[in-house]
Motif scaffolding. Structure first.
Motif, PDB file in Angstrom:
ATOM      1  N   ALA A 146       0.790  -1.192  -0.105  1.00  0.00           N
ATOM      2  CA  ALA A 146      -0.127   0.007   0.006  1.00  0.00           C
ATOM      3  C   ALA A 146       0.735   1.398  -0.001  1.00  0.00           C
ATOM      4  N   VAL A 147       1.884   1.259   0.729  1.00  0.00           N
ATOM      5  CA  VAL A 147       2.795   2.363   0.799  1.00  0.00           C
ATOM      6  C   VAL A 147       3.513   2.584  -0.459  1.00  0.00           C
ATOM      7  N   MET A 148       3.858   1.736  -1.024  1.00  0.00           N
ATOM      8  CA  MET A 148       4.497   1.628  -2.365  1.00  0.00           C
ATOM      9  C   MET A 148       3.841   2.046  -3.644  1.00  0.00           C
ATOM     10  N   MET A 149       2.391   1.740  -3.403  1.00  0.00           N
ATOM     11  CA  MET A 149       1.517   2.076  -4.213  1.00  0.00           C
ATOM     12  C   MET A 149       1.104   3.690  -4.268  1.00  0.00           C
ATOM     13  N   VAL A 150       0.931   3.910  -2.986  1.00  0.00           N
ATOM     14  CA  VAL A 150       0.903   5.649  -2.797  1.00  0.00           C
ATOM     15  C   VAL A 150       2.067   6.308  -3.327  1.00  0.00           C
ATOM     16  N   ILE A 151       3.291   5.884  -2.969  1.00  0.00           N
ATOM     17  CA  ILE A 151       4.345   6.626  -3.606  1.00  0.00           C
ATOM     18  C   ILE A 151       4.336   6.597  -5.179  1.00  0.00           C
ATOM     19  N   GLU A 152       4.123   5.467  -5.683  1.00  0.00           N
ATOM     20  CA  GLU A 152       4.221   5.371  -7.170  1.00  0.00           C
ATOM     21  C   GLU A 152       3.171   6.315  -7.768  1.00  0.00           C
ATOM     22  N   SER A 153       1.935   6.116  -7.169  1.00  0.00           N
ATOM     23  CA  SER A 153       0.924   6.913  -7.990  1.00  0.00           C
ATOM     24  C   SER A 153       1.048   8.430  -7.750  1.00  0.00           C
ATOM     25  N   ALA A 154       1.799   8.921  -6.879  1.00  0.00           N
ATOM     26  CA  ALA A 154       1.879  10.212  -6.653  1.00  0.00           C
ATOM     27  C   ALA A 154       2.933  10.954  -7.724  1.00  0.00           C
ATOM     28  N   MET A 155       3.668   9.859  -8.380  1.00  0.00           N
ATOM     29  CA  MET A 155       4.792  10.334  -9.223  1.00  0.00           C
ATOM     30  C   MET A 155       4.024  11.310 -10.255  1.00  0.00           C
ATOM     31  N   GLY A 163       1.191   0.422 -15.610  1.00  0.00           N
ATOM     32  CA  GLY A 163       2.575   0.460 -15.181  1.00  0.00           C
ATOM     33  C   GLY A 163       2.789   0.008 -13.745  1.00  0.00           C
ATOM     34  N   LEU A 164       3.689   0.695 -13.277  1.00  0.00           N
ATOM     35  CA  LEU A 164       4.104   0.017 -11.778  1.00  0.00           C
ATOM     36  C   LEU A 164       3.102   0.251 -10.915  1.00  0.00           C
ATOM     37  N   PRO A 165       2.481   1.640 -10.830  1.00  0.00           N
ATOM     38  CA  PRO A 165       1.455   1.656  -9.789  1.00  0.00           C
ATOM     39  C   PRO A 165       0.319   0.754  -9.752  1.00  0.00           C
ATOM     40  N   ALA A 166       0.120   0.281 -10.894  1.00  0.00           N
ATOM     41  CA  ALA A 166      -1.076  -0.838 -11.031  1.00  0.00           C
ATOM     42  C   ALA A 166      -0.601  -2.247 -10.580  1.00  0.00           C
ATOM     43  N   GLN A 167       0.858  -2.546 -10.663  1.00  0.00           N
ATOM     44  CA  GLN A 167       1.389  -3.614 -10.413  1.00  0.00           C
ATOM     45  C   GLN A 167       1.365  -3.543  -8.605  1.00  0.00           C
TER      46      GLN A 167
END
Length: 302
Positions: A146-155, A163-167
């Motif tokens: 969840a933390v990684m998703m939030v970080i990637e989705s804010a890029m 892409g990576l946020p979806a993964q």
């Protein structure tokens, strides 16, 4: 406008409408639970904790709902005449700060909900630590994703659906759903075990309170688990309705624990004393002179 784009926008609209209605239910449940916790004559342990916990969950839900509504208002009203129209705005603003903020609030609410569910499983299973070891490991993995998703989705220019946020999102939802399935199965099996063991010792009211359908649905958060499975399936398939279902699923992240808190506030939630009393009383036969059970199921709530 392509049919998939239209279907996605329709799902977004329907999801927001349903989530807004559920938000009203959450608001009522929190207010009523707080009233019961503050005015109840029964001793309720951790009274302040449950009030603060439910209030913070409601705040997170407010942020999530407000973020979704703001995004739709900009896409369909304020910026609808931008080049490319709503579909272009949708694709270009998935990483906007209000969307990232709403996503972060949703993930934090999920961590809190799953944490409460893990604690309730621990309580219902008589504080047996080995029972929650595997769900606890899955919970930590889900929180990390969840933390990684939030970080990637804010890029900048990122898209939560590609892409990576979806993964990371798929991994997070998959782990969360797996956690919910395991914990839900553990709680339901435990409640059914007690139901079979003491159904001849409890009256109808006691059976309904502690091992009835409502108790099983609320204590195990079964509707939230089922909705999570549907959300995962639609997300993996890339179905246009996935966004609407995920928005509704997010509101159940708060609705499910609010229902548990309501049971605690009402004095009918499971506690360590409840399980102990059931186990002890199940070993005693009926009173032969009165032909009725001598069980008293009143206990302090956690």
């Amino acid at each position: 406008m392509a049919s998939t784009e239209l279907a996605t926008e329709r799902a977004l609209y329907v999801g927001n409408m349903i989530s807004t209605a559920i938000y009203g239910g959450n608001l009522f449940l929190y207010a009523y639970s707080t009233y019961l916790l503050m005015t109840s004559s029964k001793q309720v342990q951790h009274r302040i904790f449950y009030i603060c916990f439910g209030g913070f969950l409601l705040l997170l839900l407010t942020i999530s709902v407000a973020g979704n509504i703001a995004f739709c208002e900009l896409m369909w009203i304020e910026r609808r005449n931008n080049p490319g129209g709503p579909p272009a705005f949708f694709a270009a603003n998935m990483s906007a700060w209000y969307n990232a903020f709403a996503t972060a609030a949703m993930c934090l609410a999920n961590m809190m909900t799953d944490g409460l569910l893990l604690y309730r499983c621990y309580i219902i299973w008589g504080s047996r630590l080995p029972v929650i070891v595997i769900p606890g490991i899955i919970y930590l993995g889900s929180a990390t994703m969840a933390v990684m998703m939030v970080i990637e989705s804010a890029m900048p220019m990122s898209n939560l659906w590609r892409g990576l946020p979806a993964q990371f999102a798929i991994s997070w939802i998959a782990l969360t759903v797996s956690f919910n399935i395991i914990v839900t199965a553990l709680i339901i099996s435990r409640l059914l075990f007690f139901y079979r063991r003491v159904r001849s010792f409890l009256n109808d009211e006691q059976r309904n309170i502690y091992t009835g359908i409502v108790a099983i649905l609320v204590e195990s958060t079964l509707p939230f688990t089922v909705l999570g499975i549907v959300s995962l399936a639609t997300y993996i398939q890339g179905a246009p309705c996935a966004m609407g279902i995920e928005i509704i699923w997010a509101t159940f992240m708060v609705l499910s624990p609010q229902l548990i808190i309501l049971r605690v506030a009402s004095g009918v939630a499971w506690s360590k004393d409840t399980a102990c009393n059931i186990t002890q009383h199940a070993t005693f036969p009926r009173n032969s002179s009165s032909g009725s059970s001598t069980i008293s199921m009143h206990s302090k709530n956690p």
